[in-house]
Motif scaffolding. Structure first.
Motif, short mmCIF file in Angstrom:
data_model
loop_
_atom_site.label_atom_id
_atom_site.label_comp_id
_atom_site.label_asym_id
_atom_site.label_seq_id
_atom_site.Cartn_x
_atom_site.Cartn_y
_atom_site.Cartn_z
N ASP A 16 -6.74 19.73 68.47
CA ASP A 16 -5.50 19.52 69.24
C ASP A 16 -4.28 19.89 68.40
N ALA A 17 -4.28 19.42 67.14
CA ALA A 17 -3.13 19.68 66.27
C ALA A 17 -2.99 21.18 65.99
N ALA A 18 -4.11 21.85 65.78
CA ALA A 18 -4.06 23.29 65.52
C ALA A 18 -3.47 24.03 66.71
N SER A 19 -3.80 23.60 67.92
CA SER A 19 -3.25 24.23 69.11
C SER A 19 -1.74 24.00 69.21
N VAL A 20 -1.31 22.76 68.95
CA VAL A 20 0.12 22.45 68.98
C VAL A 20 0.86 23.24 67.90
N LEU A 21 0.28 23.29 66.72
CA LEU A 21 0.91 24.03 65.62
C LEU A 21 1.04 25.50 65.97
N ASN A 23 1.03 27.05 68.93
CA ASN A 23 1.96 27.34 70.03
C ASN A 23 3.41 27.19 69.59
N ASN A 24 3.70 26.15 68.82
CA ASN A 24 5.08 25.93 68.39
C ASN A 24 5.50 26.93 67.32
N ALA A 25 4.57 27.30 66.44
CA ALA A 25 4.88 28.30 65.43
C ALA A 25 5.19 29.64 66.07
N ALA A 26 4.41 30.00 67.08
CA ALA A 26 4.64 31.26 67.78
C ALA A 26 5.99 31.25 68.48
N ALA A 27 6.34 30.12 69.08
CA ALA A 27 7.61 30.02 69.79
C ALA A 27 8.80 30.02 68.83
N ALA A 28 8.64 29.38 67.67
CA ALA A 28 9.74 29.28 66.71
C ALA A 28 9.95 30.59 65.96
N GLY A 29 8.86 31.30 65.66
CA GLY A 29 8.93 32.51 64.86
C GLY A 29 8.65 32.22 63.40
N MET A 30 8.06 33.16 62.70
CA MET A 30 7.62 32.95 61.33
C MET A 30 8.77 32.72 60.35
N ALA A 138 3.47 18.57 63.93
CA ALA A 138 4.79 18.01 64.22
C ALA A 138 5.88 18.80 63.49
N ASP A 139 5.56 19.29 62.29
CA ASP A 139 6.51 20.15 61.56
C ASP A 139 6.78 21.43 62.34
N ALA A 140 5.74 22.02 62.91
CA ALA A 140 5.94 23.24 63.70
C ALA A 140 6.77 22.96 64.93
N MET A 141 6.56 21.79 65.54
CA MET A 141 7.38 21.40 66.69
C MET A 141 8.83 21.24 66.27
N TRP A 155 1.64 14.09 71.23
CA TRP A 155 0.55 14.30 72.15
C TRP A 155 -0.63 13.36 71.90
N PHE A 156 -0.59 12.60 70.83
CA PHE A 156 -1.73 11.75 70.45
C PHE A 156 -1.48 10.29 70.83
#
Length: 270
Positions: A16-21, A23-30, A138-141, A155-156
């Motif tokens: 679950d965390a890997a999925s959240v990370l 998705n949020n990393a992709a949205a934020a940008g590297m 959560a950091d990626a979010m 989400w948990f």
């Protein structure tokens, strides 16, 4: 806590965390900055999590206890998308954790390094990677939002948050090499507010901890016992983020400086 999350729940939490990370990393940008990790970009965050997943998999399978970071991240340059490299490490970790042979598999170097961790090696590492992955998700979010997320955005469930609080207070704070020390003893109670876990009292043994630290280190006991210099309360998710230094969603009764000292000394770094 009187009970920890199950091995299966830990594995689900990693995914679950890997999925959240992701998705949020992709949205934020590297190139986006990560508020909870000063000086890091999202690329640094992805590199770190992918490295830790590979490190844990290597140790669980009996590899050396301290594989070099540069060796673990050497393959990253070969991926056009760092998130694909992250996925590869995640799959390897989950395969290692679920490999036939039982939860006690792995070599002599695979025992957990935390106080009070589950005795089964794979269970201990699954729990550690579940919280490692969740905090960094959560950091990626936060990178996407531009600020620390709130507990209500997590989400948990509360049970998982309480387990992560327990790991920090019981496992990390009490290690022999922990920085949590003071010239005179300090006492802090951490209590999950009743609303954080429906049906549970804020003072129940499953939702409160007492941490004492002094010149010789720290000791954590379940429940709110004795007189405390400070009491920290909040929702399970809010406290989880705050105690791991990812938010400010909590209330303090007593000496605010004691809580500030705890948070400063309990900054977990690689």
């Amino acid at each position: 806590m009187s009970a920890r999350i199950s091995f299966a729940r830990s594995g689900q939490a990693i995914g679950d965390a890997a999925s959240v990370l992701r998705n949020n990393a992709a949205a934020a940008g590297m190139d986006a900055s990560v508020p909870g990790c000063p000086g890091w970009t999202v690329h640094d965050l992805v590199r770190h999590v992918g490295m830790v997943h590979r490190w844990a998999a290597a140790v669980i399978t009996g590899g050396p206890p301290g594989p070099r970071e540069e060796d673990l991240t050497a393959g990253l340059a070969g991926f056009a998308d760092p998130l694909d490299w992250l996925d590869e490490g995640l799959i390897d970790l989950l395969n290692v954790l679920t490999r036939p042979g039982g939860q006690d598999g792995g070599g002599p170097g695979s025992a957990s390094f935390l106080t009070g961790a589950p005795s089964a090696r794979r269970e201990a590492w699954a729990r550690r990677m579940a919280h490692e992955s969740t905090i960094h998700a959560a950091d990626a979010m936060a990178a996407r939002l531009g600020t620390a997320p709130r507990g209500e955005q997590m989400w948990f469930p509360g049970e998982f948050a309480c387990d992560g609080i327990d790991e920090l207070l019981t496992g990390f704070a009490t290690r022999e090499d922990s920085r949590l020390r003071a010239e005179r003893e300090r006492t802090m109670v951490v209590a999950v507010a009743p609303a954080g876990i429906p049906g549970q009292s804020a003072r129940s043994a499953d939702a409160a901890w007492t941490v004492r630290w002094g010149p010789d280190g720290a000791v954590t006991t379940p429940g709110a016992s004795g007189t405390a210099d400070a009491t920290v309360t909040g929702s399970a998710a809010g406290l989880y983020l705050a105690l791991w230094n990812r938010g400010e969603e909590f209330d303090v009764t007593g000496e605010v400086a004691v809580v500030a000292q705890f948070r400063e000394l309990m900054r977990i770094t690689w």
